[in-house]
Scaffold this motif. Structure first.
Motif, mmCIF file in Angstrom:
data_model
loop_
_atom_site.group_PDB
_atom_site.id
_atom_site.type_symbol
_atom_site.label_atom_id
_atom_site.label_comp_id
_atom_site.label_asym_id
_atom_site.label_seq_id
_atom_site.Cartn_x
_atom_site.Cartn_y
_atom_site.Cartn_z
ATOM 1 N N LYS A 53 46.562 0.294 20.923
ATOM 2 C CA LYS A 53 45.866 1.426 21.536
ATOM 3 C C LYS A 53 46.038 1.287 23.040
ATOM 4 C CE LYS A 53 42.546 2.199 17.855
ATOM 5 N NZ LYS A 53 43.588 2.600 16.994
ATOM 6 N N MET A 54 46.270 2.406 23.705
ATOM 7 C CA MET A 54 46.455 2.374 25.150
ATOM 8 C C MET A 54 45.701 3.531 25.782
ATOM 9 S SD MET A 54 49.946 2.490 27.438
ATOM 10 C CE MET A 54 50.285 4.230 27.254
ATOM 11 N N THR A 55 45.160 3.264 26.956
ATOM 12 C CA THR A 55 44.539 4.286 27.781
ATOM 13 C C THR A 55 45.203 4.229 29.146
ATOM 14 O OG1 THR A 55 42.439 3.998 26.627
ATOM 15 C CG2 THR A 55 42.356 5.139 28.730
ATOM 16 N N SER A 56 45.602 5.387 29.679
ATOM 17 C CA SER A 56 46.250 5.433 30.985
ATOM 18 C C SER A 56 46.071 6.817 31.593
ATOM 19 C CB SER A 56 47.741 5.121 30.845
ATOM 20 O OG SER A 56 48.365 5.150 32.106
ATOM 21 N N ALA A 57 45.803 6.849 32.883
ATOM 22 C CA ALA A 57 45.689 8.119 33.590
ATOM 23 C C ALA A 57 46.932 8.395 34.428
ATOM 24 C CB ALA A 57 44.449 8.124 34.483
ATOM 25 N N LYS A 58 47.667 7.337 34.805
ATOM 26 C CA LYS A 58 48.833 7.505 35.673
ATOM 27 C C LYS A 58 50.100 7.739 34.855
ATOM 28 C CE LYS A 58 47.104 4.728 39.490
ATOM 29 N NZ LYS A 58 47.405 3.589 40.368
ATOM 30 N N PRO A 59 50.967 8.627 35.314
ATOM 31 C CA PRO A 59 52.196 8.910 34.572
ATOM 32 C C PRO A 59 53.157 7.717 34.489
ATOM 33 C CG PRO A 59 52.130 10.182 36.609
ATOM 34 C CD PRO A 59 50.820 9.472 36.492
ATOM 35 N N ASP A 60 53.045 6.745 35.426
ATOM 36 C CA ASP A 60 53.922 5.570 35.371
ATOM 37 C C ASP A 60 53.268 4.400 34.630
ATOM 38 O OD1 ASP A 60 52.036 4.594 37.164
ATOM 39 O OD2 ASP A 60 53.504 4.087 38.715
ATOM 40 N N PHE A 61 52.076 4.609 34.077
ATOM 41 C CA PHE A 61 51.355 3.647 33.238
ATOM 42 C C PHE A 61 50.906 2.381 33.984
ATOM 43 C CE2 PHE A 61 54.205 5.956 30.297
ATOM 44 C CZ PHE A 61 53.235 6.602 29.559
ATOM 45 N N THR A 62 50.917 2.382 35.307
ATOM 46 C CA THR A 62 50.511 1.174 36.040
ATOM 47 C C THR A 62 49.007 0.917 35.974
ATOM 48 O OG1 THR A 62 50.498 2.455 38.103
ATOM 49 C CG2 THR A 62 52.481 1.130 37.623
ATOM 50 N N ASP A 63 48.255 1.834 35.420
ATOM 51 C CA ASP A 63 46.818 1.608 35.217
ATOM 52 C C ASP A 63 46.492 1.429 33.733
ATOM 53 O OD1 ASP A 63 47.274 4.197 34.347
ATOM 54 O OD2 ASP A 63 45.357 4.943 35.078
ATOM 55 N N ALA A 64 47.515 1.238 32.916
ATOM 56 C CA ALA A 64 47.329 1.190 31.463
ATOM 57 C C ALA A 64 46.441 0.032 31.032
ATOM 58 C CB ALA A 64 48.681 1.095 30.762
ATOM 59 N N GLN A 65 45.607 0.311 30.064
ATOM 60 C CA GLN A 65 44.820 -0.692 29.358
ATOM 61 C C GLN A 65 45.373 -0.721 27.945
ATOM 62 O OE1 GLN A 65 42.247 -2.696 30.645
ATOM 63 N NE2 GLN A 65 43.151 -1.878 32.516
ATOM 64 N N ILE A 66 45.941 -1.857 27.552
ATOM 65 C CA ILE A 66 46.616 -1.972 26.266
ATOM 66 C C ILE A 66 45.908 -3.005 25.409
ATOM 67 C CG2 ILE A 66 48.793 -2.568 25.126
ATOM 68 C CD1 ILE A 66 50.149 -1.773 27.842
ATOM 69 N N ASP A 67 45.613 -2.627 24.173
ATOM 70 C CA ASP A 67 44.998 -3.534 23.205
ATOM 71 C C ASP A 67 45.874 -3.568 21.954
ATOM 72 O OD1 ASP A 67 42.393 -4.424 24.344
ATOM 73 O OD2 ASP A 67 42.063 -2.265 24.449
ATOM 74 N N LEU A 68 46.318 -4.764 21.592
ATOM 75 C CA LEU A 68 47.120 -4.954 20.391
ATOM 76 C C LEU A 68 46.374 -5.899 19.462
ATOM 77 C CD1 LEU A 68 50.811 -5.663 19.869
ATOM 78 C CD2 LEU A 68 49.207 -7.427 19.192
ATOM 79 N N THR A 69 46.371 -5.580 18.185
ATOM 80 C CA THR A 69 45.840 -6.493 17.173
ATOM 81 C C THR A 69 46.857 -6.570 16.041
ATOM 82 O OG1 THR A 69 44.626 -4.712 16.076
ATOM 83 C CG2 THR A 69 43.392 -6.055 17.660
ATOM 84 N N ALA A 70 46.965 -7.754 15.437
ATOM 85 C CA ALA A 70 47.863 -7.937 14.297
ATOM 86 C C ALA A 70 47.147 -8.748 13.237
ATOM 87 C CB ALA A 70 49.138 -8.654 14.740
#
Length: 189
Positions: A53-70
Motif C-alpha cells: 500500500k502506498m500513499t503519495s501526494a507528489k507526482p515524483d513519489f518523493t513523499d511516498a509512504q510505502i507499506d509492504l507485508t508478506a
C-alpha cells in the motif's frame, strides 16, 4: 501560539487531503529473493502472498509512504522440502513470525527515475533499517480501463545474520540475501 498550532493543523490536514492512495496490482507484481547455495549456485525463491500500500501526494513519489507485508507461509522455491525447511524454526519460524514487513521512512531521487528507498525491514521478529535501490516508472494511464498506474523495481541486499535468520553456515547458504520486488501500483479513484 494558538494561531501557529491552528495554522500547522490546517496545513497538514490540507496536504494529507491531496495524498493519493495506491494499491498493488497483484497480477503484475513479484516479491523474490536469491541466496547462494554451497558457494556454487544461486537459489531463487519468492513470496506468493504479499501486499503493498502506498500513499503519495507528489507526482515524483518523493513523499511516498510505502507499506509492504508478506505471508512467510507463502514462501516458494519450487522445492516443497526446501520450502518446509525455510518455514521451520531453522530459518523463518513461520509459526512464530508469520509476517515479513517493510515500512518506508524516506525516498529520495538519485537521478532520472532512480531513487533510494529507506525504511525498516522486519523479518524473524527483528527490525533493521535498510536502504534499497528503486526505479519508478510512470505514472501512466492504462488505455483499457483508464486507471492510473505506476511501476516499481526495488532491489537490495540484506544479511541473514542481521535478522537471526538461520544458523546454517554461510558456506552452505550465503549470509547475503538479494531482494527483488517488481510491480504495478494502481491509484485509487
Amino acid at each position: 501560539m494558538k494561531k501557529v498550532t491552528l495554522f500547522a493543523a490546517l496545513f497538514f490536514a490540507s496536504v494529507s487531503a491531496f495524498a493519493q492512495n495506491w494499491t498493488l496490482d497483484k497480477a503484475h507484481s513479484n516479491l523474490a529473493f536469491t541466496v547462494t547455495h554451497m558457494m556454487l549456485s544461486e537459489v531463487d525463491g519468492k513470496f506468493q502472498d504479499f501486499d503493498v500500500k502506498m500513499t503519495s501526494a507528489k507526482p515524483d513519489f518523493t513523499d511516498a509512504q510505502i507499506d509492504l507485508t508478506a505471508d512467510v507461509n507463502s514462501i516458494y522455491t519450487n522445492q516443497e522440502k526446501r520450502d518446509g525447511h525455510l518455514k521451520s524454526g531453522d530459518f523463518f519460524d513461520a509459526a512464530k513470525y508469520p509476517t515479513l514487513a517493510f515500512k518506508s521512512k524516506s525516498i529520495s531521487k538519485v537521478s532520472g527515475n532512480k531513487y533510494k528507498l529507506m525504511g525498516d525491514l522486519t523479518m524473524h521478529g527483528v527490525t533493521k533499517p535498510v536502504t534499497l535501490d528503486a526505479v519508478i516508472t510512470g505514472p501512466v494511464t492504462n488505455p483499457q480501463n483508464k486507471k492510473t498506474l505506476a511501476g516499481f523495481k526495488v532491489s537490495g541486499e540484506v544479511k541473514r545474520a542481521d535478522f537471526t535468520l538461520g544458523s546454517i553456515p554461510a558456506a552452505v547458504v550465503s549470509d547475503e540475501i538479494t531482494i527483488r520486488a517488481t510491480g504495478e501500483l494502481v491509484k485509487a479513484n
